[in-house]
Design a protein around this motif. Structure first.
Motif, mmCIF file in Angstrom:
data_model
loop_
_atom_site.group_PDB
_atom_site.id
_atom_site.type_symbol
_atom_site.label_atom_id
_atom_site.label_comp_id
_atom_site.label_asym_id
_atom_site.label_seq_id
_atom_site.Cartn_x
_atom_site.Cartn_y
_atom_site.Cartn_z
ATOM 1 N N VAL A 192 0.765 -1.277 -0.009
ATOM 2 C CA VAL A 192 0.175 -0.009 0.141
ATOM 3 C C VAL A 192 0.875 1.152 -0.113
ATOM 4 C CG1 VAL A 192 -1.622 1.322 1.257
ATOM 5 C CG2 VAL A 192 -1.832 -1.365 1.285
ATOM 6 N N ARG A 193 1.983 1.421 0.810
ATOM 7 C CA ARG A 193 2.783 2.279 0.836
ATOM 8 C C ARG A 193 3.523 2.472 -0.293
ATOM 9 N NH1 ARG A 193 4.397 0.891 7.130
ATOM 10 N NH2 ARG A 193 2.508 1.653 7.822
ATOM 11 N N SER A 194 3.847 1.550 -0.980
ATOM 12 C CA SER A 194 4.634 1.685 -2.396
ATOM 13 C C SER A 194 3.913 2.394 -3.286
ATOM 14 C CB SER A 194 4.892 0.201 -2.850
ATOM 15 O OG SER A 194 3.860 -0.268 -3.375
ATOM 16 N N TYR A 195 2.754 2.584 -3.468
ATOM 17 C CA TYR A 195 2.021 3.310 -4.393
ATOM 18 C C TYR A 195 1.470 4.763 -3.767
ATOM 19 C CZ TYR A 195 -2.279 1.287 -2.922
ATOM 20 O OH TYR A 195 -3.402 0.617 -2.140
ATOM 21 N N GLY A 196 1.980 4.955 -2.543
ATOM 22 C CA GLY A 196 1.334 6.199 -1.854
ATOM 23 C C GLY A 196 0.105 6.106 -1.055
ATOM 24 N N GLY A 197 -0.514 4.859 -0.909
ATOM 25 C CA GLY A 197 -1.847 4.799 -0.399
ATOM 26 C C GLY A 197 -1.600 4.443 1.297
ATOM 27 N N GLN A 198 -2.504 4.475 2.021
ATOM 28 C CA GLN A 198 -2.543 4.710 3.459
ATOM 29 C C GLN A 198 -3.098 3.436 4.099
ATOM 30 O OE1 GLN A 198 -4.788 8.399 4.032
ATOM 31 N NE2 GLN A 198 -4.818 7.483 5.969
ATOM 32 N N VAL A 199 -2.736 2.964 4.960
ATOM 33 C CA VAL A 199 -3.600 1.700 5.878
ATOM 34 C C VAL A 199 -4.152 2.422 7.026
ATOM 35 C CG1 VAL A 199 -3.024 -0.123 7.310
ATOM 36 C CG2 VAL A 199 -1.683 0.097 5.225
ATOM 37 N N ALA A 200 -5.235 1.800 7.247
ATOM 38 C CA ALA A 200 -6.198 2.495 8.118
ATOM 39 C C ALA A 200 -6.892 1.220 8.909
ATOM 40 C CB ALA A 200 -7.121 3.124 7.839
ATOM 41 N N ILE A 201 -6.899 1.423 10.267
ATOM 42 C CA ILE A 201 -7.530 0.380 10.991
ATOM 43 C C ILE A 201 -9.027 0.559 11.527
ATOM 44 C CG2 ILE A 201 -7.502 -0.956 13.114
ATOM 45 C CD1 ILE A 201 -5.118 -1.442 10.932
ATOM 46 N N VAL A 202 -10.277 -0.157 11.097
ATOM 47 C CA VAL A 202 -11.625 0.445 11.580
ATOM 48 C C VAL A 202 -12.085 -0.733 11.929
ATOM 49 C CG1 VAL A 202 -11.405 2.107 9.664
ATOM 50 C CG2 VAL A 202 -12.137 -0.299 9.139
ATOM 51 N N GLY A 203 -13.325 -0.335 12.777
ATOM 52 C CA GLY A 203 -14.304 -1.308 13.071
ATOM 53 C C GLY A 203 -14.252 -1.625 14.725
ATOM 54 N N ASP A 204 -15.189 -2.156 15.190
ATOM 55 C CA ASP A 204 -15.163 -2.447 16.693
ATOM 56 C C ASP A 204 -14.219 -3.678 17.084
ATOM 57 O OD1 ASP A 204 -16.614 -4.473 15.755
ATOM 58 O OD2 ASP A 204 -18.000 -4.399 17.282
ATOM 59 N N PRO A 205 -13.805 -3.469 18.513
ATOM 60 C CA PRO A 205 -12.619 -4.730 18.897
ATOM 61 C C PRO A 205 -13.219 -5.824 18.429
ATOM 62 C CG PRO A 205 -13.528 -3.030 20.700
ATOM 63 C CD PRO A 205 -14.432 -3.002 19.588
ATOM 64 N N LYS A 206 -12.091 -6.795 17.993
ATOM 65 C CA LYS A 206 -12.572 -8.097 17.303
ATOM 66 C C LYS A 206 -13.064 -9.053 18.577
ATOM 67 C CE LYS A 206 -11.336 -11.589 14.128
ATOM 68 N NZ LYS A 206 -12.338 -11.674 13.319
ATOM 69 N N ASP A 207 -14.310 -9.050 18.751
ATOM 70 C CA ASP A 207 -14.632 -10.103 19.827
ATOM 71 C C ASP A 207 -16.012 -10.745 19.008
ATOM 72 O OD1 ASP A 207 -16.572 -7.877 19.754
ATOM 73 O OD2 ASP A 207 -16.570 -7.558 21.857
ATOM 74 N N HIS A 208 -16.005 -10.618 17.732
ATOM 75 C CA HIS A 208 -16.880 -11.456 16.944
ATOM 76 C C HIS A 208 -16.160 -12.293 15.885
ATOM 77 C CE1 HIS A 208 -19.371 -7.983 18.118
ATOM 78 N NE2 HIS A 208 -18.424 -7.271 17.663
ATOM 79 N N SER A 209 -16.702 -13.445 15.798
ATOM 80 C CA SER A 209 -15.766 -14.514 15.084
ATOM 81 C C SER A 209 -16.839 -15.591 14.342
ATOM 82 C CB SER A 209 -14.875 -15.250 15.826
ATOM 83 O OG SER A 209 -14.569 -16.501 15.460
ATOM 84 N N THR A 210 -16.822 -15.560 12.972
ATOM 85 C CA THR A 210 -17.441 -16.568 12.249
ATOM 86 C C THR A 210 -17.168 -18.100 12.689
ATOM 87 O OG1 THR A 210 -17.395 -15.010 10.279
ATOM 88 C CG2 THR A 210 -17.985 -17.404 10.011
ATOM 89 N N THR A 211 -15.942 -18.240 12.876
ATOM 90 C CA THR A 211 -15.696 -19.623 13.606
ATOM 91 C C THR A 211 -16.430 -19.990 14.871
ATOM 92 O OG1 THR A 211 -13.446 -19.447 12.524
ATOM 93 C CG2 THR A 211 -13.754 -21.069 14.094
ATOM 94 N N ALA A 212 -16.416 -18.886 15.740
ATOM 95 C CA ALA A 212 -17.274 -18.909 17.049
ATOM 96 C C ALA A 212 -18.783 -19.519 16.875
ATOM 97 C CB ALA A 212 -16.909 -17.981 17.898
ATOM 98 N N ILE A 213 -19.239 -18.793 15.959
ATOM 99 C CA ILE A 213 -20.621 -18.643 15.392
ATOM 100 C C ILE A 213 -20.781 -20.140 14.868
ATOM 101 C CG2 ILE A 213 -22.650 -17.913 14.009
ATOM 102 C CD1 ILE A 213 -21.441 -15.268 14.077
#
Length: 158
Positions: free
Chosen positions: A128-149
């Motif tokens: 992402v940085r190689s072409y000038g983009g940015q990384v962003a972290i979004v969403g709520d805390p990871k306490d949901h899981s398809t595997t757990a469901i």
């Protein structure tokens, strides 16, 4: 559904959007059995731009990453479900083991990842940085899981 596109169609849509000055965001994942964590992740990603593209792992890649019995739903159905969500502009299915080739093809302004990552642990951060983009972290805390469901559903009597 006209919001689920192949890579060539998507590249064309992104080019058109860029000409209009749109900010492009890419989120990605398996999205196998949609849950509230997915919805919050995608809503957070959309807040970062004008166009939200979601890359969905192919059935083969989900099976390799998640193991036997996965995915629960085929990629075409997962894509249609995700495309129906209000924050999502376009969806594409990718067959590579990582999202790097899709990132290089689209060069989104922002690559949005969930809170199970930090900006330093996103595997594709250097791409992402190689072409000038940015990384962003979004969403709520990871306490949901398809595997757990799935595990919980397996414990229920039909």
């Amino acid at each position: 559904m006209d919001r689920v596109l192949n890579r060539e169609e998507l590249t064309s849509k992104v080019a058109e959007a860029r000409q209009r000055g749109a900010r492009i965001v890419l989120a990605n994942g398996c999205f196998d059995v949609l849950h509230v964590g997915h919805v919050r992740y995608l809503a957070g990603a959309r807040e970062l731009g004008d166009i939200l593209i979601v890359g969905i792992n192919s059935d083969e890649q989900v099976a390799l990453q998640k193991g036997a019995g996965r995915p629960v739903l085929p990629a075409s159905q997962r894509a249609e479900i995700v495309a129906s969500l209000e924050p999502v502009t376009y969806v594409t299915i990718f067959d590579e083991p990582t999202v790097e080739q899709l990132l290089l093809a689209l060069k989104p302004d922002v690559h949005a990842k969930g809170t199970d990552y930090t900006a330093e642990t996103v595997p594709e951060r250097d791409v992402v940085r190689s072409y000038g983009g940015q990384v962003a972290i979004v969403g709520d805390p990871k306490d949901h899981s398809t595997t757990a469901i799935i595990a919980r559903l397996g414990g229920l009597n039909a």
